[in-house]
Design an enzyme around this catalytic site. Structure first.
Site, PDB file in Angstrom:
ATOM      1  N   ASP A   3       0.799  -1.232   0.000  1.00  0.00           N
ATOM      2  CA  ASP A   3       0.000   0.000   0.000  1.00  0.00           C
ATOM      3  C   ASP A   3       0.831   1.281   0.000  1.00  0.00           C
ATOM      4  O   ASP A   3       0.251   2.371   0.057  1.00  0.00           O
ATOM      5  CB  ASP A   3      -0.974  -0.005   1.180  1.00  0.00           C
ATOM      6  CG  ASP A   3      -2.104  -0.986   0.951  1.00  0.00           C
ATOM      7  OD1 ASP A   3      -2.523  -1.130  -0.212  1.00  0.00           O
ATOM      8  OD2 ASP A   3      -2.546  -1.615   1.926  1.00  0.00           O
ATOM      9  N   ASP A  31      -6.900  -5.331  -4.195  1.00  0.00           N
ATOM     10  CA  ASP A  31      -6.632  -3.909  -3.941  1.00  0.00           C
ATOM     11  C   ASP A  31      -5.304  -3.475  -4.564  1.00  0.00           C
ATOM     12  O   ASP A  31      -5.095  -2.303  -4.882  1.00  0.00           O
ATOM     13  CB  ASP A  31      -6.539  -3.624  -2.434  1.00  0.00           C
ATOM     14  CG  ASP A  31      -7.471  -4.437  -1.574  1.00  0.00           C
ATOM     15  OD1 ASP A  31      -7.866  -5.534  -1.988  1.00  0.00           O
ATOM     16  OD2 ASP A  31      -7.794  -3.990  -0.470  1.00  0.00           O
TER      17      ASP A  31
END
Ligand code: GLY
Length: 442
Positions: free
Chosen positions: A158, A219
């Site tokens: 991320d 994601d």
């Protein structure tokens, strides 16, 4: 001609009032950098605050009420937290200060969601042309530069979300070289997670952690634009090659034959053989986590925009069509798409906001009006039924999201990514030609 100053606005109101009840009302004004509030006091003593932002610069359209509300809430967030960070999600609609973690104090820059804060400010700057917002985005730069230098909780995929929305905008707007170097260091961190025998970029955990080795989550598609950007800036193709290979492998395995998606997928880290799909945040391994499906819509579309790979476009459209088929009546999904109208389960408004952005891109790429119509329906519903009004105690933009249902986190609450993608969706509606910070620039 749009009135340009509070005095001119005041004049318009008074002029309007000559033949209306304004003629009997007292009007006073108070102003901040971005907006003026007209306090209308009616003959019976009741008061109505009427909040008007300064007209957008470089953008002929007046701002919609939904944008006005979002900007007021954003301004409150900026005033309340300064260069500290709210937590990932709200408690009763209010963001508390981020908890102390990873050796950082309360309000510190940790976890995967802090980039959405400056990200919202940069988008608000693009939307209004107002320096106040660009300056707010810039104030967060030192924290992100420091974070990558000290490697505070950056051992996960991320870093893409974090640096695409904090340092990349500062490079794009200001050619700030420190911001560029920090974002490139984050891209290198992401590259250190490439598994050469598989071709994927491992999402979570140490590379030798048996539970995480060979695992990628849907994601992660949203983290690839940092790598394409790194190629754009350095000319080093290895970043873009890794990103394209990762997205392509996800397209082949994380999307099921019926066009729903797994949240996570495991490959054998030694042989590269695709093994199985599982979930972490969805209802079950065989259900469809709504936010995952939305990440698929937007994430595959973005990866197509960077690569021109028709297989990535095809898979983005499959995800989009399935997402739309599974929507309930009000066009905002339940947190897992196994749930449908009549269920008591909470919605995930953030999945709706993410999908709007992806559908906008798919409409632009393919020219298919059904994607734009669907994006408009979802955004209308978010504005009407899920957005805060800037009148209450809530300091998020969108209510009714879910972070992790099984983990008991952020259930039926606001969250930073929902707010960010809602802001992006509002900006896309205001200016359909706008390019996000995850888009290619050329
Ligand atoms: N990327 C983590 C989530 O969507 O919850």
């Amino acid at each position: 001609m749009y009135p340009a100053t509070p005095d001119e606005w005041h004049g318009v109101l008074i002029e309007l009032g000559a033949d209306t009840t304004f003629g009997h009302a007292a009007v006073s004004t108070s102003s901040s950098a971005s907006h003026t509030t007209f306090h209308i006091t009616w003959p019976d003593g009741a008061t109505t605050p009427l909040r008007l932002h300064q007209p957008p610069k470089g953008n002929a359209m007046p701002l919609s009420p939904a944008v006005e509300n979002a900007l007021v809430t954003l301004e409150q967030l900026d005033e309340q937290f300064g260069t500290q960070y709210p937590d990932d999600c709200t408690v009763d609609g209010v963001y508390p200060l981020r908890v102390a973690a990873f050796g950082e104090p309360e309000g510190g820059n940790t976890e995967w969601t802090t980039g959405f804060v400056p990200g919202m400010f940069w988008v608000a700057g693009d939307l209004t042309g107002d320096q106040q917002w660009f300056d707010a985005g810039r104030r967060h730069l030192p924290s992100f530069i420091d974070r990558i230098e000290r490697k505070v909780h950056v051992n996960h995929h991320d870093v893409g979300f974090l640096y695409s929305l904090s340092c990349v905008p500062a490079w794009r707007h200001d050619k700030n070289e420190q911001a560029r170097d920090a974002a490139l260091a984050a891209a290198d961190e992401l590259m250190s997670r490439v598994l050469p025998k598989v071709g994927i970029i491992q999402s979570w955990g140490d590379l030798d952690d048996p539970a995480q080795a060979g695992r990628a989550i849907i994601d992660s598609l949203m983290n690839m634009p940092l790598l394409y950007w790194a190629t754009e800036v350095t000319g080093d193709e290895s970043y873009a090659v890794a990103a394209r290979r990762h997205a392509s492998l996800l397209g082949k395995s994380i999307v099921r034959d019926d066009d729903t998606t797994h949240h996570t997928f495991h490959w054998d880290p030694e042989t590269g053989v695709p093994v199985r799909g599982t979930t972490a945040q969805g209802h079950s391994d065989t259900s469809t986590w709504a936010r995952g499906q939305a990440w698929g819509v937007y994430g595959f579309a973005l990866n197509y925009l960077h690569t021109g790979d028709p297989e990535l476009l095809a898979v983005a459209e499959r995800c989009a069509r399935r997402f739309l088929d599974l929507l309930p009546e009000d066009s905002v999904p339940f947190w897992d798409m196994i749930f449908t109208d009549g269920s008591d389960e909470p919605r995930d408004s953030s999945a709706g906001a993410i999908a709007v952005c992806g559908l906008n891109d798919l409409a632009a790429i393919t020219g298919k009006t059904e994607y734009q119509e669907a994006a408009d329906r979802i955004l209308d519903s978010l504005e009407a039924n899920y957005a805060t009004t800037a009148e209450g105690p809530e300091n998020c933009l969108l209510l009714h999201g879910v972070y992790a249902k099984h983990g008991g986190r952020g259930i039926d609450e606001g969250n930073l990514w929902g707010d960010y993608y809602y802001m992006e969706a509002l900006q896309r509606r205001q200016d359909p030609t706008w390019l996000s910070y995850s888009h290619p620039t050329a």
